[in-house]
Design a protein around this motif. Structure first.
Motif: not given
Length: 401
Positions: A232-249
């Motif tokens: 839905l947003t660019p927050l999901e998925g892989l590990v990124m610079g400052t974004r978590s990517g996938d986590i348990d909701p």
């Protein structure tokens, strides 16, 4: 004599790319990038006539300050070139459910981009800054600004890939679904790979990895995107610079209910304080530092291994989504193109899928062109420098022809 030129702004979450180019002849006359925004020693690099220049901008430089520098300091040096600009193209990360193809920008479009900022809080507001700066400094071209959308590439993903397992009415009423991001880059490198492999795009089965401050992976079957890691947003998925990517909701619920964090605090943690930055305990989000310190720092070792493990899981899953018929894997983006160690560590976990890296080719960082780095007679592994700016310029000009 120069053809009509297109000015392109690609305002990312931690950088701004810009270029003046001829999309018909594929020629860039001026291009550059501002890096390390909001970090120490931000700088701008630009190239014209094979002459590269660098200017240090300072610490904690914002997008607004960087755009002002590009326009007022750099562009004023090249009046003859700038006078040939006829159109301005902008990368826009999230078009939501309404903006599904490139579009000429007016006030209504800006409002829709702003509305979708809730889905891309690190990107859409920065994209709007680029649009506003262009309209301010190039008033004669105000009606020649075009938004080229990252989400367009994913609009025709199959339902089984874009739907979340939440009440279906939330999708029907509020359009909560997987939208993806980096679509412009994934489109460019997949088309480039098609030519390098001499496989018709309509028959191409490929996995593309765009790895940078933002990171995403996409599976393309017969030339159509069938799945991608951002949601839905660019927050999901892989590990990124400052974004978590996938986590348990439930991490969100725990931080709210047990730790007493507000929703705004949690959003900031997951968006601005996680990923590489979080694993490095706030030291840096710069992957170059992580690679440099991999063998000497426990933090860097841990961060690199988490990054590569997550990526290898997605590659394995997407190989299955392609029914095992994989023509190639592509690495692009600042990390994907430049981190030989990351590529080696990731694919060393996937030799059972036929990936075998040629170390001499992989570690030849002097070669900045598209290149194969796999051993002979193994699944092709291709490093392709992305060229989102060319796609944006071509889409922009096409709307006025």
């Amino acid at each position: 004599m120069l053809n009509d030129l297109v000015l392109v702004f690609n305002c990312g979450s931690s950088s701004i790319k810009f270029s003046i180019l001829d999309p018909i002849n594929y020629k860039k006359y001026l291009f550059g990038i501002v890096e390390r925004l909001y970090l120490s020693e931000a700088y701008v690099t630009w190239c014209i006539n094979n002459n590269t220049q660098i200017k240090i901008l300072g610490n904690n430089i914002t997008h607004h300050q960087a755009l002002k520098c590009i326009i007022e300091i750099i562009f004023t040096k090249y009046d003859d070139l700038v006078s040939k600009i006829k159109y301005i193209g902008h990368r826009v990360v999230h078009g939501g459910n309404e903006l599904i193809q490139s579009v000429i920008i007016d006030d209504t479009i800006i409002q829709k981009i702003q509305k979708n900022s809730v889905f891309a809080p690190l990107h859409n507001p920065m994209n709007i800054l680029g649009i506003q700066a262009s309209m301010q400094y190039f008033p004669d071209l105000k009606e020649k600004n075009v938004a080229v959308l990252d989400t367009s590439f994913y609009h025709f993903m199959p339902e089984c890939a874009y739907l979340y397992a939440i009440p279906y009415k939330l999708y029907k009423k509020y359009h909560i679904r997987r939208y993806g991001a980096h679509g412009i880059s994934h489109f460019y490198v997949s088309k480039k790979a098609s030519r390098l492999l001499n496989i018709s795009f309509n028959h191409l089965n490929i996995i593309t990895c765009h790895l940078g401050g933002g990171a995403s992976i996409t599976a393309i079957r017969n030339g159509v995107c069938i799945d991608t890691s951002m949601g839905l947003t660019p927050l999901e998925g892989l590990v990124m610079g400052t974004r978590s990517g996938d986590i348990d909701p439930s991490v969100v619920f725990f931080m709210h209910d047990v730790l007493g964090k507000s929703i705004a605090d949690i959003q900031n943690i997951l968006t601005n304080e996680s990923g590489i930055f979080g694993l490095m305990q706030g030291l840096t989000s710069d992957f170059r530092y992580v690679e440099q310190k991999y063998y000497s720092s426990l933090q860097a070792y841990r961060t690199m291994n988490v990054f590569c493990y997550r990526l290898s899981k997605y590659i394995s899953a997407y190989t299955a989504a392609l029914y095992g018929k994989l023509d190639a894997i592509v690495f692009t983006g600042g990390i994907g193109e430049n981190s030989a160690l990351m590529r080696a560590l990731t694919l060393s976990k996937l030799e059972f899928l036929g990936f075998k890296i040629d170390n001499n080719l992989n570690y030849n960082l002097d070669n900045k062109k598209s290149r194969f780095i796999n051993k002979e007679n193994t699944t092709p592994i291709i490093v392709i420098p992305t060229n989102e700016e060319l796609v944006i310029a071509q889409e922009t000009m096409q709307l006025f022809l």
